[in-house]
Design a protein around this motif. Structure first.
Motif, PDB file in Angstrom:
ATOM      1  N   SER A  49       0.600  -1.215  -0.052  1.00  0.00           N
ATOM      2  CA  SER A  49      -0.081  -0.018  -0.007  1.00  0.00           C
ATOM      3  C   SER A  49       0.786   1.219  -0.114  1.00  0.00           C
ATOM      4  O   SER A  49       0.786   2.131  -0.648  1.00  0.00           O
ATOM      5  CB  SER A  49      -0.992  -0.210   1.169  1.00  0.00           C
ATOM      6  N   ALA A  50       1.808   1.391   0.765  1.00  0.00           N
ATOM      7  CA  ALA A  50       2.793   2.278   0.869  1.00  0.00           C
ATOM      8  C   ALA A  50       3.520   2.463  -0.539  1.00  0.00           C
ATOM      9  O   ALA A  50       3.586   3.887  -1.138  1.00  0.00           O
ATOM     10  CB  ALA A  50       4.101   2.140   2.076  1.00  0.00           C
ATOM     11  N   ALA A  51       4.157   1.458  -1.196  1.00  0.00           N
ATOM     12  CA  ALA A  51       4.701   1.695  -2.258  1.00  0.00           C
ATOM     13  C   ALA A  51       3.797   2.204  -3.510  1.00  0.00           C
ATOM     14  O   ALA A  51       3.923   3.055  -4.453  1.00  0.00           O
ATOM     15  CB  ALA A  51       5.354   0.428  -2.717  1.00  0.00           C
ATOM     16  N   GLN A  52       2.506   1.577  -3.439  1.00  0.00           N
ATOM     17  CA  GLN A  52       1.514   2.006  -4.508  1.00  0.00           C
ATOM     18  C   GLN A  52       1.020   3.457  -4.307  1.00  0.00           C
ATOM     19  O   GLN A  52       1.054   4.212  -5.566  1.00  0.00           O
ATOM     20  CB  GLN A  52       0.174   1.253  -4.291  1.00  0.00           C
ATOM     21  N   ALA A  53       1.150   4.095  -3.171  1.00  0.00           N
ATOM     22  CA  ALA A  53       0.658   5.562  -2.681  1.00  0.00           C
ATOM     23  C   ALA A  53       1.927   6.488  -3.545  1.00  0.00           C
ATOM     24  O   ALA A  53       1.674   7.460  -3.431  1.00  0.00           O
ATOM     25  CB  ALA A  53       0.568   5.630  -1.387  1.00  0.00           C
ATOM     26  N   THR A  54       3.037   5.935  -3.847  1.00  0.00           N
ATOM     27  CA  THR A  54       4.234   6.884  -4.169  1.00  0.00           C
ATOM     28  C   THR A  54       4.465   6.797  -5.940  1.00  0.00           C
ATOM     29  O   THR A  54       5.165   7.207  -6.489  1.00  0.00           O
ATOM     30  CB  THR A  54       5.404   6.541  -3.600  1.00  0.00           C
ATOM     31  N   VAL A  55       3.439   6.097  -6.489  1.00  0.00           N
ATOM     32  CA  VAL A  55       3.524   5.510  -7.762  1.00  0.00           C
ATOM     33  C   VAL A  55       2.140   6.419  -8.541  1.00  0.00           C
ATOM     34  O   VAL A  55       1.141   6.507  -8.091  1.00  0.00           O
ATOM     35  CB  VAL A  55       3.413   4.173  -8.340  1.00  0.00           C
ATOM     36  N   ASP A  56       2.681   7.359  -9.629  1.00  0.00           N
ATOM     37  CA  ASP A  56       1.552   8.219 -10.044  1.00  0.00           C
ATOM     38  C   ASP A  56       0.500   7.467 -10.566  1.00  0.00           C
ATOM     39  O   ASP A  56       0.671   6.776 -11.568  1.00  0.00           O
ATOM     40  CB  ASP A  56       2.235   9.074 -11.317  1.00  0.00           C
ATOM     41  N   GLY A  57      -0.694   7.776 -10.286  1.00  0.00           N
ATOM     42  CA  GLY A  57      -1.872   6.886 -10.588  1.00  0.00           C
ATOM     43  C   GLY A  57      -2.299   7.213 -11.961  1.00  0.00           C
ATOM     44  O   GLY A  57      -2.588   6.326 -12.890  1.00  0.00           O
ATOM     45  N   ASP A  58      -1.875   8.268 -12.474  1.00  0.00           N
ATOM     46  CA  ASP A  58      -2.142   8.699 -13.903  1.00  0.00           C
ATOM     47  C   ASP A  58      -1.351   8.108 -14.923  1.00  0.00           C
ATOM     48  O   ASP A  58      -1.271   7.910 -16.032  1.00  0.00           O
ATOM     49  CB  ASP A  58      -2.101   9.963 -14.136  1.00  0.00           C
ATOM     50  N   SER A  59      -0.108   7.209 -14.404  1.00  0.00           N
ATOM     51  CA  SER A  59       0.826   6.756 -15.136  1.00  0.00           C
ATOM     52  C   SER A  59       0.473   5.200 -15.688  1.00  0.00           C
ATOM     53  O   SER A  59       0.946   4.727 -16.665  1.00  0.00           O
ATOM     54  CB  SER A  59       2.344   6.474 -14.485  1.00  0.00           C
ATOM     55  N   GLY A  60      -0.463   4.699 -14.948  1.00  0.00           N
ATOM     56  CA  GLY A  60      -1.125   3.543 -15.540  1.00  0.00           C
ATOM     57  C   GLY A  60      -0.315   1.980 -14.919  1.00  0.00           C
ATOM     58  O   GLY A  60      -0.594   1.058 -15.429  1.00  0.00           O
ATOM     59  N   ARG A  61       0.797   2.443 -14.200  1.00  0.00           N
ATOM     60  CA  ARG A  61       1.599   1.580 -13.906  1.00  0.00           C
ATOM     61  C   ARG A  61       1.235   0.906 -12.439  1.00  0.00           C
ATOM     62  O   ARG A  61       0.532   1.583 -11.533  1.00  0.00           O
ATOM     63  CB  ARG A  61       3.063   1.951 -13.580  1.00  0.00           C
ATOM     64  N   ARG A  62       1.072  -0.315 -12.409  1.00  0.00           N
ATOM     65  CA  ARG A  62       0.446  -1.129 -11.411  1.00  0.00           C
ATOM     66  C   ARG A  62       1.465  -2.236 -11.024  1.00  0.00           C
ATOM     67  O   ARG A  62       2.413  -2.775 -11.571  1.00  0.00           O
ATOM     68  CB  ARG A  62      -0.708  -1.768 -11.680  1.00  0.00           C
ATOM     69  N   ALA A  63       1.445  -2.629  -9.653  1.00  0.00           N
ATOM     70  CA  ALA A  63       2.616  -3.619  -9.185  1.00  0.00           C
ATOM     71  C   ALA A  63       2.377  -4.916  -9.906  1.00  0.00           C
ATOM     72  O   ALA A  63       1.109  -5.737 -10.194  1.00  0.00           O
ATOM     73  CB  ALA A  63       2.326  -3.870  -7.646  1.00  0.00           C
ATOM     74  N   HIS A  64       3.534  -5.476 -10.456  1.00  0.00           N
ATOM     75  CA  HIS A  64       3.430  -6.747 -10.906  1.00  0.00           C
ATOM     76  C   HIS A  64       4.430  -7.856 -10.123  1.00  0.00           C
ATOM     77  O   HIS A  64       4.369  -8.964 -10.407  1.00  0.00           O
ATOM     78  CB  HIS A  64       3.992  -6.694 -12.376  1.00  0.00           C
ATOM     79  N   SER A  65       5.159  -7.230  -9.250  1.00  0.00           N
ATOM     80  CA  SER A  65       6.061  -8.133  -8.405  1.00  0.00           C
ATOM     81  C   SER A  65       6.364  -7.470  -7.078  1.00  0.00           C
ATOM     82  O   SER A  65       6.582  -6.186  -6.738  1.00  0.00           O
ATOM     83  CB  SER A  65       7.233  -8.639  -9.004  1.00  0.00           C
ATOM     84  N   LEU A  66       6.727  -8.325  -6.161  1.00  0.00           N
ATOM     85  CA  LEU A  66       7.192  -7.738  -4.669  1.00  0.00           C
ATOM     86  C   LEU A  66       7.934  -8.976  -4.340  1.00  0.00           C
ATOM     87  O   LEU A  66       7.819 -10.247  -4.315  1.00  0.00           O
ATOM     88  CB  LEU A  66       5.797  -7.526  -3.914  1.00  0.00           C
ATOM     89  N   HIS A  67       9.297  -8.481  -3.733  1.00  0.00           N
ATOM     90  CA  HIS A  67      10.065  -9.339  -2.973  1.00  0.00           C
ATOM     91  C   HIS A  67      10.468  -8.875  -1.730  1.00  0.00           C
ATOM     92  O   HIS A  67      10.768  -7.786  -1.588  1.00  0.00           O
ATOM     93  CB  HIS A  67      11.249  -9.608  -3.977  1.00  0.00           C
TER      94      HIS A  67
END
Length: 297
Positions: A49-67
């Motif tokens: 959730s924290a990582a997603q909050a720092t990615v520009d929502g208008d970019s269309g980029r969504r999480a595809h992996s987490l390690h």
């Protein structure tokens, strides 16, 4: 408009909705679900959730992996601070590194990668042939006389009503576990419908992906987390998102454990939606110790 979630579901959504302290600094609370320490899935979901909050929502980029790596046990009674490093924003991918801090020490860190939609080659393995979730009876509650014989820790865990419902294709008696091959399939879903945010559903799946996984490594040895002399803890966790999904509709968790050695077990999972699409994959290694005498809680 989506139905109002039941309290246990709304509590989880609130848990994953972090307080923003600074642009890249967040604070999350903990919820006691009956475990001795903070549940690993909680930290996974909050960190994502924290990582997603720092990615520009208008970019269309969504999480595809987490390690991720779990470094220290989390304190249920203390908040967790999540410090996000914007490691990279490239032409196609964004990467975030998240450190979870409690009592001044890092207890967990992860790297999450984000990508926009692209066309390309596509394939997947087929979903195992298993009964549909509607054809599997929910697990019955344990009789009161059985619960009374269990440790307070196990009683708290088994008496809780969690936000997710699980239906095991091949149920296993965790209190008296038999030895069997290290495979299992489990249907699961959030107990109530929620909104349509893909970010929320990803965080919810990260939370749920820590259930059932490592325990599969116990199957060949006839042991269980519920036994007082069995000590278990997640060491790392990997999660890949392949296709869109909803955490409030049935998902099949197909898990196997290819190896256990040196007091560590490895488990892998594939998550399918009810239509047979492979939506996510997981892997986890964890500590599994069988103590010679009963462990103190």
């Amino acid at each position: 408009m989506s139905p109002t979630p039941e309290p246990v579901v709304s509590e989880l959504i609130e848990l994953l909705s972090l307080e923003r302290l600074e642009a890249d600094l967040f604070r999350g609370q903990s919820r006691d679900i009956g475990t001795k320490y903070v549940f690993g899935g909680q930290v996974l979901g909050q960190a994502l959730s924290a990582a997603q909050a720092t990615v520009d929502g208008d970019s269309g980029r969504r999480a595809h992996s987490l390690h991720a790596y779990f470094l220290r046990a989390g304190d249920i009674d203390a908040p967790i601070v999540y410090d996000v490093d914007r490691t990279r924003d490239g032409g196609s991918f964004s990467v975030r590194r998240v450190s979870a801090i409690q009592h001044g020490k890092v207890i967990f860190f992860c790297a999450a990668s984000f990508q926009g939609e692209e066309s390309g080659a596509e394939h997947q393995l087929s979903m195992p042939e298993v009964p549909r979730p509607e054809d599997i009876e929910p697990a019955p509650a344990l009789p009161a006389e059985v619960m009374a014989k269990l440790s307070p820790k196990v009683q708290r865990w088994l008496s809780r009503r969690g936000p997710f419902e699980f239906r095991h294709v091949y149920p296993r008696d965790e209190l008296n576990p038999p030895k069997r091959p290290p495979f299992q399939q489990v249907w699961f879903r959030l107990c109530e419908p929620v909104g349509d945010s893909p970010e929320l559903h990803r965080a919810l799946l990260a939370y749920a992906s820590d259930f059932q996984l490592l325990g599969t490594a116990n199957f060949p040895h006839g042991i269980s987390y519920y036994q007082p002399n069995v000590q278990m803890a997640s060491l790392d966790h990997a999660l890949w998102f392949h296709r869109p999904f909803r955490a409030d509709d049935w998902l099949l968790y197909s898990i196997d454990s290819p190896s256990a050695q040196n007091s560590r077990g490895l488990a892998r999972g594939q998550i399918f939606d009810r239509h047979g699409r492979l939506v996510a994959s997981t892997a986890q290694e964890g500590l599994i110790r069988v103590l010679p005498t009963e462990a103190k809680n």
